[in-house]
Write an enzyme that holds these catalytic residues in place. Structure first.
Site: not given
Length: 451
Positions: A244, A242, A100, A240
């Site tokens: 999400d 990843d 992440s 960010d």
């Protein structure tokens, strides 16, 4: 189960993460794959972000799953919410190789359950027990699983996000900073499908993250701010590692604080509601209460972590509640009409819809929000439980909420101290109506931490 039994040992708030070659390595990920395969027989989708260690880890993960008898579909590089969407629609479970927002030397694993949400605490603890006891089983050759590659499935997610706004044809100019992560493959295309003209910075997948670190920050997004101004964009959006989460800069290139982002989206999705419900953690700004009163909504609070928000939203929805919006005050927004997970691509599309609906600039809309000042700090300690016990004692005469860590509520301010679920320190949030009052409260908390 007792409180001690319910505590996760390896996995944190959002998966397991560590520095490659230290606490995170292919051997561990192989065992995670074998353990997941012991719990979720069937077809499992796997994906990864752009980190350089991703190929080694995803192959270890696939080896474990296939050895456990699962059929694996490798959907390639994609955002975590894209994998979650695909799992919910097509697969029995999923696993994402990502760290992440952590720096490039980190990587990790997020586990996705059949409904597309991250695996809950109880199931994760079951998996940990299998892993630690090594009670997983390597199947005989005739029962081994298979592997299929289906990297094109990412397009299904892109199309479905854009389809959430079928009547929206925008001619906005937008600047995007995918941060060299998997959003390079999704967000520009989503915005283009909505009719927008898109300029990008850090728009090529690169696990060394040459332009900025995976965590969007005011300092790291200077390039995006300059791009917004030079192209006369309506806003800039950044992700960010990843994707999400999504954060924004306005048409003046000014960073939009994530709690203000949440409030604007909350107002947009709840403005025509009747008895609507918004779900968010105790770390989110009290501005959510202001917007809730304005839109006749109710706020339900959870522990910090998107999984707790998502599960509470599903729980309330099952009870017939009108759950309209949720997420965290860190740019992680959840749109329940689409799926119950944080979704950066949906956040970008929703901002286009919001600005089109309001007919105002983002810089104008943010000025209409109630004024609050939030401080975020870190407390480094090897005894977080002792720190919480001390804070609870010192502030015992005040309104204390123990939903997650210790939150002290005052009429015009609040403070939250809790152990980080992803990093080795405690997080301190303090909010007040002005900066001076917030700083004073923050110092009051920190000065109380002494033994």
């Amino acid at each position: 189960m007792s409180e001690k039994q319910l505590k996760k040992q390896l996995f944190g708030t959002n998966g397991v993460r560590g520095v490659i070659g230290e606490s995170m390595n292919p051997q561990l990920v192989l065992k995670i794959g074998l353990s997941l395969g012991a719990m979720r027989q069937g077809t499992v989708a796997v994906g990864m972000d752009t980190r350089t260690s991703g190929p080694a880890l995803i192959n270890a993960l696939k080896s474990g799953l296939i050895s456990a008898g699962c059929n694996v579909v490798d959907v390639g590089i994609l955002p975590t919410p894209a994998l979650q969407y695909l799992v919910k629609k097509h697969f029995d479970a999923g696993a994402m190789i990502t760290a992440s927002h952590n720096p490039p030397e980190y990587n990790g694993v997020k586990l996705i359950d059949t409904d597309g949400t991250e695996m809950d605490d109880e199931q994760t603890i079951m998996l940990e027990n299998i892993l630690f006891s090594e009670s997983f089983k390597v199947q005989e050759w005739s029962n081994a699983g298979t592997e299929t590659q289906s990297h094109g499935m990412i397009n299904e997610y892109i199309d479905e996000v854009a389809a959430q706004y079928p009547s929206l044809i925008s001619d906005m100019t937008i600047s995007a900073d995918p941060g060299s992560g998997p959003a390079c493959l999704t967000t520009p295309l989503i915005l283009s499908k909505l009719g927008c003209k898109v300029h990008t910075i850090n728009g090529r997948c690169d696990g060394t993250f040459p332009g900025r670190l995976p965590e969007p920050s005011v300092e790291g997004l200077k390039g995006l701010s300059e791009l917004v101004i030079s192209t006369n964009s309506a806003f800039g959006v950044a992700h960010d590692g990843d994707a999400d989460r999504a954060v924004f800069v306005d048409d003046n290139g000014e960073y939009l604080e994530e709690n203000d982002e949440f409030a604007l989206m909350q107002r947009y999705f709840c403005k025509d509601s009747v008895n609507g419900v918004v779900v968010t953690p105790v770390s989110t700004s009290r501005i959510v209460e202001d917007i809730a009163k304005e839109t006749n909504c109710r706020v339900v609070y959870t522990k910090v972590g998107s999984i707790y928000v998502a599960r509470k939203m599903l729980e309330l929805k099952a009870k017939g509640e009108n759950v309209l919006f949720g997420g965290e005050g860190n740019g992680g927004l959840i749109f329940p009409n689409f799926q119950h997970c944080r979704d950066g691509g949906m956040s970008a599309a929703a901002m286009v819809a919001l600005l089109t609906s309001e007919g105002k600039k983002l810089s104008e809309l943010r000025k209409e929000l109630p004024k609050r000042h939030m401080l975020r700090d870190k407390v480094f300690t090897e005894n977080p439980e002792g720190v919480l016990k001390k804070i609870k004692s010192v502030f015992s005469n005040e309104m204390v909420d123990e939903t997650d860590g210790i939150r002290i509520n005052r009429d015009d301010s609040w403070a939250l101290l809790r152990p980080s679920g992803t990093e080795p320190f405690m997080r301190l949030f303090v909010e007040a109506n002005d900066k001076e009052k917030a700083e004073k409260f923050c110092n009051e908390i920190k000065n109380s931490i002494s033994f």
